[in-house]
Design an enzyme around this catalytic site. Structure first.
Site, PDB file in Angstrom:
ATOM      1  N   TYR A 106     -26.232   4.201   2.253  1.00  0.00           N
ATOM      2  CA  TYR A 106     -25.246   3.236   1.761  1.00  0.00           C
ATOM      3  C   TYR A 106     -24.963   3.452   0.274  1.00  0.00           C
ATOM      4  O   TYR A 106     -23.830   3.391  -0.173  1.00  0.00           O
ATOM      5  CB  TYR A 106     -25.753   1.812   2.000  1.00  0.00           C
ATOM      6  CG  TYR A 106     -24.708   0.745   1.754  1.00  0.00           C
ATOM      7  CD1 TYR A 106     -23.992   0.208   2.829  1.00  0.00           C
ATOM      8  CD2 TYR A 106     -24.442   0.270   0.475  1.00  0.00           C
ATOM      9  CE1 TYR A 106     -23.027  -0.763   2.624  1.00  0.00           C
ATOM     10  CE2 TYR A 106     -23.478  -0.699   0.267  1.00  0.00           C
ATOM     11  CZ  TYR A 106     -22.775  -1.225   1.341  1.00  0.00           C
ATOM     12  OH  TYR A 106     -21.815  -2.186   1.132  1.00  0.00           O
TER      13      TYR A 106
ATOM     14  N   PHE B 167       6.709   7.942  -2.588  1.00  0.00           N
ATOM     15  CA  PHE B 167       6.440   8.008  -1.148  1.00  0.00           C
ATOM     16  C   PHE B 167       6.493   6.565  -0.608  1.00  0.00           C
ATOM     17  O   PHE B 167       6.277   5.619  -1.361  1.00  0.00           O
ATOM     18  CB  PHE B 167       5.059   8.637  -0.920  1.00  0.00           C
ATOM     19  CG  PHE B 167       4.703   8.743   0.531  1.00  0.00           C
ATOM     20  CD1 PHE B 167       5.385   9.614   1.366  1.00  0.00           C
ATOM     21  CD2 PHE B 167       3.701   7.950   1.075  1.00  0.00           C
ATOM     22  CE1 PHE B 167       5.071   9.694   2.712  1.00  0.00           C
ATOM     23  CE2 PHE B 167       3.377   8.037   2.423  1.00  0.00           C
ATOM     24  CZ  PHE B 167       4.067   8.904   3.242  1.00  0.00           C
ATOM     25  N   ASP B 168       6.769   6.391   0.682  1.00  0.00           N
ATOM     26  CA  ASP B 168       6.980   5.041   1.274  1.00  0.00           C
ATOM     27  C   ASP B 168       5.855   4.062   0.953  1.00  0.00           C
ATOM     28  O   ASP B 168       6.104   2.920   0.592  1.00  0.00           O
ATOM     29  CB  ASP B 168       7.067   5.047   2.803  1.00  0.00           C
ATOM     30  CG  ASP B 168       7.747   6.253   3.388  1.00  0.00           C
ATOM     31  OD1 ASP B 168       7.987   7.228   2.650  1.00  0.00           O
ATOM     32  OD2 ASP B 168       8.016   6.226   4.582  1.00  0.00           O
TER      33      ASP B 168
ATOM     34  N   ASP C 243       0.665  11.482  -7.890  1.00  0.00           N
ATOM     35  CA  ASP C 243       0.438  11.252  -6.466  1.00  0.00           C
ATOM     36  C   ASP C 243       0.177  12.644  -5.899  1.00  0.00           C
ATOM     37  O   ASP C 243       1.095  13.450  -5.731  1.00  0.00           O
ATOM     38  CB  ASP C 243       1.670  10.588  -5.836  1.00  0.00           C
ATOM     39  CG  ASP C 243       1.473  10.331  -4.354  1.00  0.00           C
ATOM     40  OD1 ASP C 243       0.505  10.857  -3.776  1.00  0.00           O
ATOM     41  OD2 ASP C 243       2.296   9.612  -3.766  1.00  0.00           O
TER      42      ASP C 243
ATOM     43  N   ALA D 104      -1.156  14.235  -3.133  1.00  0.00           N
ATOM     44  CA  ALA D 104      -1.426  14.630  -1.741  1.00  0.00           C
ATOM     45  C   ALA D 104      -1.320  16.144  -1.532  1.00  0.00           C
ATOM     46  O   ALA D 104      -2.134  16.737  -0.846  1.00  0.00           O
ATOM     47  CB  ALA D 104      -0.472  13.897  -0.797  1.00  0.00           C
TER      48      ALA D 104
ATOM     49  N   LYS E  98      -3.887  15.543   3.589  1.00  0.00           N
ATOM     50  CA  LYS E  98      -2.908  16.636   3.480  1.00  0.00           C
ATOM     51  C   LYS E  98      -3.651  17.895   2.992  1.00  0.00           C
ATOM     52  O   LYS E  98      -4.380  18.488   3.766  1.00  0.00           O
ATOM     53  CB  LYS E  98      -1.772  16.261   2.539  1.00  0.00           C
ATOM     54  CG  LYS E  98      -1.089  14.883   2.643  1.00  0.00           C
ATOM     55  CD  LYS E  98      -0.978  14.236   3.926  1.00  0.00           C
ATOM     56  CE  LYS E  98      -0.261  12.916   4.040  1.00  0.00           C
ATOM     57  NZ  LYS E  98       0.105  12.096   2.940  1.00  0.00           N
TER      58      LYS E  98
ATOM     59  N   HIS F 100      11.513   2.325  13.211  1.00  0.00           N
ATOM     60  CA  HIS F 100      11.428   3.611  13.912  1.00  0.00           C
ATOM     61  C   HIS F 100      10.129   3.793  14.692  1.00  0.00           C
ATOM     62  O   HIS F 100      10.093   4.540  15.652  1.00  0.00           O
ATOM     63  CB  HIS F 100      11.644   4.775  12.935  1.00  0.00           C
ATOM     64  CG  HIS F 100      10.621   4.870  11.854  1.00  0.00           C
ATOM     65  ND1 HIS F 100      10.594   3.999  10.789  1.00  0.00           N
ATOM     66  CD2 HIS F 100       9.576   5.717  11.692  1.00  0.00           C
ATOM     67  CE1 HIS F 100       9.579   4.327  10.013  1.00  0.00           C
ATOM     68  NE2 HIS F 100       8.943   5.353  10.526  1.00  0.00           N
TER      69      HIS F 100
HETATM   70  C1  LIG Z   1       0.617  10.625   2.878  1.00  0.00           C
HETATM   71  C2  LIG Z   1       0.996  10.281   1.510  1.00  0.00           C
HETATM   72  C3  LIG Z   1       0.591   9.078   0.912  1.00  0.00           C
HETATM   73  C4  LIG Z   1      -0.190   8.017   1.677  1.00  0.00           C
HETATM   74  O1  LIG Z   1      -1.384   8.499   2.128  1.00  0.00           O
HETATM   75  P1  LIG Z   1      -2.106   7.977   3.477  1.00  0.00           P
HETATM   76  O2  LIG Z   1      -3.331   8.819   3.518  1.00  0.00           O
HETATM   77  O3  LIG Z   1      -1.165   8.211   4.603  1.00  0.00           O
HETATM   78  O4  LIG Z   1      -2.402   6.546   3.276  1.00  0.00           O
HETATM   79  C5  LIG Z   1       0.984   8.832  -0.383  1.00  0.00           C
HETATM   80  N1  LIG Z   1       1.736   9.714  -1.062  1.00  0.00           N
HETATM   81  C6  LIG Z   1       2.149  10.871  -0.530  1.00  0.00           C
HETATM   82  C7  LIG Z   1       2.991  11.814  -1.326  1.00  0.00           C
HETATM   83  C8  LIG Z   1       1.806  11.195   0.778  1.00  0.00           C
HETATM   84  O5  LIG Z   1       2.245  12.328   1.319  1.00  0.00           O
END
Ligand SMILES: *Cc1c(COP(=O)(O)O)cnc(C)c1O
Length: 460
Positions: free
Chosen positions: A72, A124-125, A215, A217, A258, A450
Site C-alpha cells: 500500500y 482534448f475533450d 498534455d 499523452a 497512449k 455518439h
Molecule cells: C486520451 C487523452 C486524454 C485523457 O486520457 P484518459 O487516459 O483517456 O483519461 C487527455 N489528453 C489527450 C491528448 C489524450 O489523448
C-alpha cells in the site's frame, strides 16, 4: 508502391480473432442500433476505434506485472516509476494516477481558477471538460494550417503564437490562468508541435507570468516527428528531444494509455515546484488513493515504468509511425482521400469526399464507419457532424467543418496484412459508394450522444 516498415519484434502470444460473414455483421450492427460503440468486441475483426489503452505490452512489461510490489505504501514499483519519470522528463516530482483525466482532475484545480481562461493549441475533450468543471473557459489557439487537410506542412499541431500573445493582451494576463500544450495535437488529428513552437509558447508564458503545462499523452510520437522534420534534430536522441520539450513547461498531465503502452495508467509531472507537488499529493489521496500507488496496482506502476522507456525506442517509433504512414500511402495510391499528412496515431478518412451524396445531417462519417464494419468487420468511428451534439439553443443539428471517419491504430497489435484488409475494404466501398445511404437518429441522449444514440439507415 509505399513500403511497410517491418516490425522490430516477433510475436509469442496471440489473441485469436473471430472471422465473420457479411450477413452475421449485418445482424450484429442492426442489433447495435447502427452504433459501433454498441458492438461486442468479439464481433469485430480489426478494431480501430481508439489507440487508448489498446496497445500490446512487451514480454518485459508482462514480466514487470509479475514482479510488481503491491504494498500500500512505499512500494518498490512506485520508486521505480518515479526514477523513470525523473530520468526521462528531467522533472523533480511525479505522481501516478489511474488515467489521463484523473491527472487533469488532480492538477488543473491547483492551477486554474473560476472565471479564468485556459489557452491550448487544442484542448482534448476531457481536458476541456475539466476546465469547464472549474468554471474556467477553454480557448483553442491552433495555427490555421491545422484546418487544411490536403497540403503538407510539418507541424500542423502548433500554437498560433502571435494570436496567443494578442489574445493575452486582449483579455489581460491576470485573466489567463494556464497554457496547455497538447503533444501531439490529438484533436487536430495527432499532428505534431515543433520544438521551436514549444519554446516560443513558453517564452510568451514567461513574459506574462502564466504557468504552462504539457498534455503529454503522445510525447514520444511528437519527439519522433521533431527528429524527422525539424532542422537540427536529425542526430539528437529521442530521449534528449523529450527532455528539451519538457524543459518548456512547468508541469504535465499524461494519459499513459497512449505512448507509454499500458492498458491503464496516468501520470502527473512537476518540474520543480515543491508547493505545487504538495497540493497535488493532497488531492491525489481523496481522489486516487495514497500517493505511492495513485489508483493503480503495483504491477501497473511497474509496467508503466518500463513502457515509458519502450515508447521512446527509435526503431519502435519508426515502425509505429511507419505503420500509420503505410496505411495513408496505400490509400493515396488508391485515390481515397484522408487528412494529409497523417498524424502519429490515426488516419482520418475524408468521408465527405468518398460519400459526396450524403449531406452532413445524414452523417457521412458515421455511414462510412458502418460500411467498414459491414464490409470487413473493421471498427472505426465518426469524427464529424454525428459527433457534434445538437445546438443547445435551437435544437438544430450542427454542421462540422470536416466529416471524418477515424482509423486509430493500436500500438504493436496489427500487421501489414491487417492494413491491407482495411485498404481493400475501402476500395470495395469506393466502387459502390453511390449505393451507400445516410443515417437518421432515432433516439439520442442530451450530451455525448455518439456513445449511445440509436440510428437507422435511410431507405432510398
Ligand atoms: C486520451 C487523452 C486524454 C485523457 O486520457 P484518459 O487516459 O483517456 O483519461 C487527455 N489528453 C489527450 C491528448 C489524450 O489523448
Amino acid at each position: 508502391m509505399v513500403k511497410y516498415v517491418a516490425e522490430p519484434f516477433k510475436i509469442k502470444m496471440v489473441e485469436p480473432l473471430k472471422m465473420t460473414t457479411r450477413e452475421y455483421r449485418e445482424e450484429k450492427l442492426k442489433a447495435a442500433n447502427y452504433n459501433v460503440f454498441g458492438l461486442d468486441s468479439d464481433d469485430v475483426y480489426i478494431d480501430l476505434l481508439t489507440d487508448s489503452g489498446t496497445g500490446a505490452m512487451s514480454d518485459t512489461q508482462w514480466a514487470g506485472i509479475m514482479t510488481g510490489d503491491e504494498s500500500y505504501a512505499g512500494a518498490r514499483s512506485y520508486r521505480r516509476l518515479l526514477k523513470a519519470a525523473q530520468d526521462i522528463f528531467n522533472y523533480k516530482y511525479a505522481q501516478p494516477v489511474h488515467q489521463g483525466r484523473a491527472a487533469e482532475q488532480v492538477l488543473l484545480p491547483c492551477l486554474l481558477k473560476k472565471g479564468q481562461k485556459c489557452i491550448s493549441n487544442m484542448h482534448f475533450d476531457t481536458t476541456r471538460g475539466h476546465v469547464g468543471l472549474i468554471g474556467a473557459r477553454a480557448v483553442d489557439i491552433v495555427v490555421p494550417e491545422a484546418k487544411d487537410t490536403q497540403t503538407y506542412m510539418p507541424f500542423k499541431g502548433n500554437m498560433d503564437v502571435p494570436r496567443l500573445e494578442a489574445y493575452i493582451n486582449e483579455v489581460g494576463a491576470e485573466n489567463v490562468g494556464l497554457i496547455i500544450m497538447t503533444i501531439t495535437n490529438n484533436s487536430a488529428g495527432g499532428q505534431p508541435v515543433s520544438m521551436a513552437n514549444m519554446k516560443a509558447t513558453k517564452a510568451v508564458a514567461d513574459k506574462y507570468g502564466i504557468t504552462m503545462i504539457i498534455d503529454a499523452a503522445r510525447y514520444a510520437e511528437n519527439a519522433y516527428f521533431i527528429k524527422q522534420r525539424e532542422e537540427g534534430y536529425a542526430d539528437v536522441e529521442i530521449i534528449d528531444i523529450v527532455r528539451e520539450m519538457f524543459s518548456y513547461a512547468d508541469a504535465f498531465t499524461m494519459s499513459a494509455k497512449k505512448d507509454a503502452i499500458v492498458n491503464m495508467g496516468g501520470l502527473i509531472g512537476i518540474k520543480d515546484s515543491e508547493e505545487l507537488y504538495t497540493k497535488v499529493k493532497g488531492w491525489t489521496i481523496p481522489y486516487e488513493g495514497f500517493v505511492t500507488y495513485g489508483g493503480l496496482a503495483g504491477r501497473d506502476l511497474e509496467a508503466l515504468a518500463i513502457g515509458l522507456y519502450e515508447g521512446l525506442d527509435k526503431d519502435y517509433l519508426r515502425y509505429r509511425i511507419g505503420q500509420v504512414e503505410y496505411l495513408g500511402g496505400r490509400l493515396m495510391e488508391e485515390g481515397i482521400a484522408f487528412q494529409y499528412p497523417v498524424g502519429g496515431h490515426a488516419v482520418f478518412l475524408d468521408a465527405k469526399a468518398l460519400l459526396p451524396h450524403i449531406p452532413y445531417n445524414e452523417f457521412p462519417g458515421q455511414a462510412l464507419a458502418c460500411e467498414l464494419y459491414l464490409e470487413a468487420g473493421i471498427r472505426s468511428c465518426d469524427i464529424g457532424s454525428y459527433l457534434l451534439d445538437l445546438d443547445p439553443e435551437t435544437g438544430e443539428q450542427l454542421q462540422s467543418e470536416m466529416e471524418f471517419t477515424r482509423l486509430a491504430i493500436p500500438r504493436r497489435v496489427y500487421t501489414q496484412a491487417h492494413f491491407d484488409v482495411v485498404v481493400e475494404a475501402l476500395i470495395n466501398i469506393k466502387k459502390r459508394a453511390h449505393e451507400i445511404t445516410g443515417y437518421k437518429i432515432l433516439w439520442q441522449p442530451p450530451v455525448l450522444r455518439h456513445f449511445t444514440a440509436k440510428l437507422e439507415p435511410i431507405k432510398k
